[in-house]
Design a protein around this motif. Structure first.
Motif, mmCIF file in Angstrom:
data_model
loop_
_atom_site.group_PDB
_atom_site.id
_atom_site.type_symbol
_atom_site.label_atom_id
_atom_site.label_comp_id
_atom_site.label_asym_id
_atom_site.label_seq_id
_atom_site.Cartn_x
_atom_site.Cartn_y
_atom_site.Cartn_z
ATOM 1 N N HIS A 1 0.845 -1.192 0.000
ATOM 2 C CA HIS A 1 0.000 0.000 0.000
ATOM 3 C C HIS A 1 0.879 1.241 0.000
ATOM 4 N N SER A 2 0.381 2.293 -0.619
ATOM 5 C CA SER A 2 1.182 3.491 -0.846
ATOM 6 C C SER A 2 1.797 4.041 0.436
ATOM 7 N N TYR A 3 0.998 4.154 1.501
ATOM 8 C CA TYR A 3 1.497 4.782 2.719
ATOM 9 C C TYR A 3 2.619 3.972 3.373
ATOM 10 N N GLN A 4 2.736 2.693 2.997
ATOM 11 C CA GLN A 4 3.804 1.856 3.538
ATOM 12 C C GLN A 4 5.112 2.035 2.780
ATOM 13 N N LEU A 5 5.047 2.670 1.608
ATOM 14 C CA LEU A 5 6.210 2.745 0.725
ATOM 15 C C LEU A 5 6.839 4.135 0.647
ATOM 16 N N PHE A 6 6.071 5.168 0.940
ATOM 17 C CA PHE A 6 6.589 6.517 0.727
ATOM 18 C C PHE A 6 7.842 6.798 1.548
ATOM 19 N N ALA A 7 7.821 6.448 2.820
ATOM 20 C CA ALA A 7 8.888 6.858 3.726
ATOM 21 C C ALA A 7 9.817 5.710 4.075
ATOM 22 N N THR A 8 11.050 6.050 4.403
ATOM 23 C CA THR A 8 12.028 5.084 4.892
ATOM 24 C C THR A 8 12.672 5.646 6.160
ATOM 25 N N PRO A 9 13.180 4.797 7.059
ATOM 26 C CA PRO A 9 13.799 5.292 8.296
ATOM 27 C C PRO A 9 15.022 6.149 7.991
ATOM 28 N N ARG A 10 15.195 7.213 8.769
ATOM 29 C CA ARG A 10 16.369 8.076 8.640
ATOM 30 C C ARG A 10 17.012 8.203 10.013
ATOM 31 N N LEU A 11 17.998 7.360 10.292
ATOM 32 C CA LEU A 11 18.658 7.356 11.590
ATOM 33 C C LEU A 11 20.011 8.053 11.557
ATOM 34 N N VAL A 12 20.586 8.205 10.377
ATOM 35 C CA VAL A 12 21.883 8.871 10.234
ATOM 36 C C VAL A 12 21.641 10.377 10.155
ATOM 37 N N ARG A 13 22.194 11.118 11.093
ATOM 38 C CA ARG A 13 21.934 12.559 11.147
ATOM 39 C C ARG A 13 22.804 13.308 10.136
ATOM 40 N N PHE A 14 22.238 14.377 9.602
ATOM 41 C CA PHE A 14 22.919 15.132 8.545
ATOM 42 C C PHE A 14 22.444 16.569 8.561
ATOM 43 N N ARG A 15 23.115 17.398 7.772
ATOM 44 C CA ARG A 15 22.687 18.763 7.468
ATOM 45 C C ARG A 15 22.095 18.724 6.060
ATOM 46 N N GLU A 16 21.167 19.663 5.776
ATOM 47 C CA GLU A 16 20.522 19.612 4.461
ATOM 48 C C GLU A 16 20.097 20.990 3.987
ATOM 49 N N ILE A 17 20.301 21.224 2.685
ATOM 50 C CA ILE A 17 19.640 22.330 1.985
ATOM 51 C C ILE A 17 18.835 21.711 0.851
ATOM 52 N N GLU A 18 17.740 22.356 0.508
ATOM 53 C CA GLU A 18 16.916 21.873 -0.605
ATOM 54 C C GLU A 18 16.264 23.069 -1.282
ATOM 55 N N TYR A 19 16.336 23.068 -2.604
ATOM 56 C CA TYR A 19 15.763 24.157 -3.376
ATOM 57 C C TYR A 19 14.793 23.623 -4.424
#
Length: 437
Positions: free
Chosen positions: A290-308
């Motif tokens: 099902h879609s809601y089970q696929l959209f996201a993945t775990p993110r345990l590694v911390r990082f900095r981010e920019i997005e444009y």
């Protein structure tokens, strides 16, 4: 009685900032939120509101009052006939997905992280990918906002419509979103595919990938000609167990990647090799769920981010220039560059305002120098009319933002009307939306 904690240091998920609020308050009802706002206004205190703390900027940094919506959570009502769900502002996206999924419904699109609160995701313009879909704010039909007067304002296309397009992406500067009514859909079954291809193939087929897939994203690996592409499309196949898929994601994309990231932090010159190794390690994956089970993945590694966000017709030229710049400047970076697409909308402060958009995100592992890399990537994004994701790091001034957002003056007029004494602004927000605009 409202749960209150005093003198506790608070930090965001990425550990890019921390602060010690005078009070950290946990209201469990809308009435308690109104009570907090009224008391703060009477005492001359400032309020910032936090959901999951997944913004990378100082959006909620304060030494005054910090209000957490964690206890104001849950699905209030689902109207299957109308195709809507009414949820409280602190509801986390993964909890909402589970609750809707249990009755056969879903949000039409989500991002690759689902720990945010619905109010926070709306306020910062959180998005997924797929040119048929806008950001999460475009799913909102109505919201209830506790304004600086301590009153609840119900806002929609029909009720207080003059405020609606301003409130859908507001960075929490207009009031506290305590309830939201969302469009929902019958939960679709998707076939998810991940594979690696050569960059030359992506260049030739980029438009085809975007147009022919319901959801499409790709990852550029610094110093590598290998590209990872991910697609999700409707299927008549039966959903399968995600146990192995989830375990693999946890093992490879978190624990193993953490080890590789630590190597890069300790030995920065290894970043080029690690990036190329990570690219070669991309496997071919197919999963049906099902879609809601696929959209996201775990993110345990911390990082900095920019997005444009840039106009989508600039996407190919931008990624070419990004790759060339990385090769020329030899940045010590191993995180892949995430590239997604989002449909145009008419929300005043949405980065996708009136243009189909490509979103390009740059990451750097926590503890590694990022300033030069981010500065040069930001320069490229600005060259292509880039608007920053409001929850990610950026260096734009309000004068520059006024040039990028044609409806920003209208937004500021609404802000002045709803919060004339700047109850909901901290120092960071004052730089963006305070007096002098």
């Amino acid at each position: 009685m409202i749960k209150t904690v005093q003198g506790r240091r608070w930090k965001n998920w990425a550990h890019t900032f921390d602060s010690v609020p005078e009070k950290l308050l946990y209201p469990s009802s809308i009435d308690e939120v109104c009570e907090i706002v009224t008391e703060a206004a009477k005492l001359g205190k400032k309020i910032r509101v936090v959901g999951a703390g997944h913004s990378f900027t100082s959006l909620v940094k304060t030494d005054n009052w910090l209000v957490s919506l964690d206890q104001l959570s849950g699905v209030e009502k689902v109207d299957e006939q109308a195709g809507t769900a009414t949820v409280l502002g602190g509801t986390r996206l993964f909890k909402l997905g589970e609750a809707l999924g249990n009755i056969g419904y879903a949000q039409e699109n989500l991002g690759d992280i689902n720990v945010q609160s619905i109010a926070g995701a709306i306020s910062t313009g959180t998005h997924g990918t797929g040119l048929k879909f806008g950001n999460i704010s475009t799913q909102v039909l109505e919201l209830s906002l506790v304004t600086a007067s301590g009153e609840v304002l119900v806002i929609s296309e029909k009720s207080n419509p003059d405020y609606f397009k301003a409130c859908l992406v507001s960075l929490g500067s207009l009031g506290i979103i305590v309830k939201v009514t969302l469009k929902i859909t019958k939960s679709p079954v998707y076939e998810y595919k991940s594979q690696k291809i050569d960059y030359s193939r992506l260049e030739v087929q980029l438009e085809q990938y975007i147009e022919q897939n319901r959801h499409f994203e790709f990852y550029l690996f610094p110093y590598s000609n290998i590209v990872q592409i991910k697609t999700m499309n409707n299927t008549a196949k039966r959903p399968q167990s995600l146990s192995l898929h989830n375990f693999t994601n946890l093992l490879l994309e978190n624990y193993l990647f953490f080890i590789l990231s630590e190597i890069c932090r300790l030995f920065p010159r290894s970043s080029r090799f690690i990036s190329m190794l990570s690219a070669k390690g991309v496997g071919t994956t197919k999963i049906v769920a099902h879609s809601y089970q696929l959209f996201a993945t775990p993110r345990l590694v911390r990082f900095r981010e920019i997005e444009y966000s840039i106009p989508i017709h600039h996407m190919k030229a931008a990624i070419q220039e990004i790759r060339q710049c990385i090769e020329l400047e030899k940045y010590r970076v191993h995180f892949p560059i995430e590239c997604r697409t989002v449909k145009a909308d008419d929300i005043w402060l949405s980065p996708s305002y009136e243009r189909d958009s490509a979103y390009i995100a740059f990451h750097m592992y926590k503890g590694m120098p990022y300033e030069e890399y981010f500065s040069d990537m930001e320069r490229i994004m600005r060259k292509y009319e880039g608007r920053p994701h409001w929850g990610k790091m950026h260096k734009l001034t309000k004068e520059q933002l006024l040039l990028l957002y044609p409806k920003l003056p209208d937004f500021l007029a609404v802000r002045e009307e709803l919060d004339p004494h700047e109850l909901f602004l901290n120092e960071y927000m004052k730089e963006l939306f305070g007096e002098g605009c």
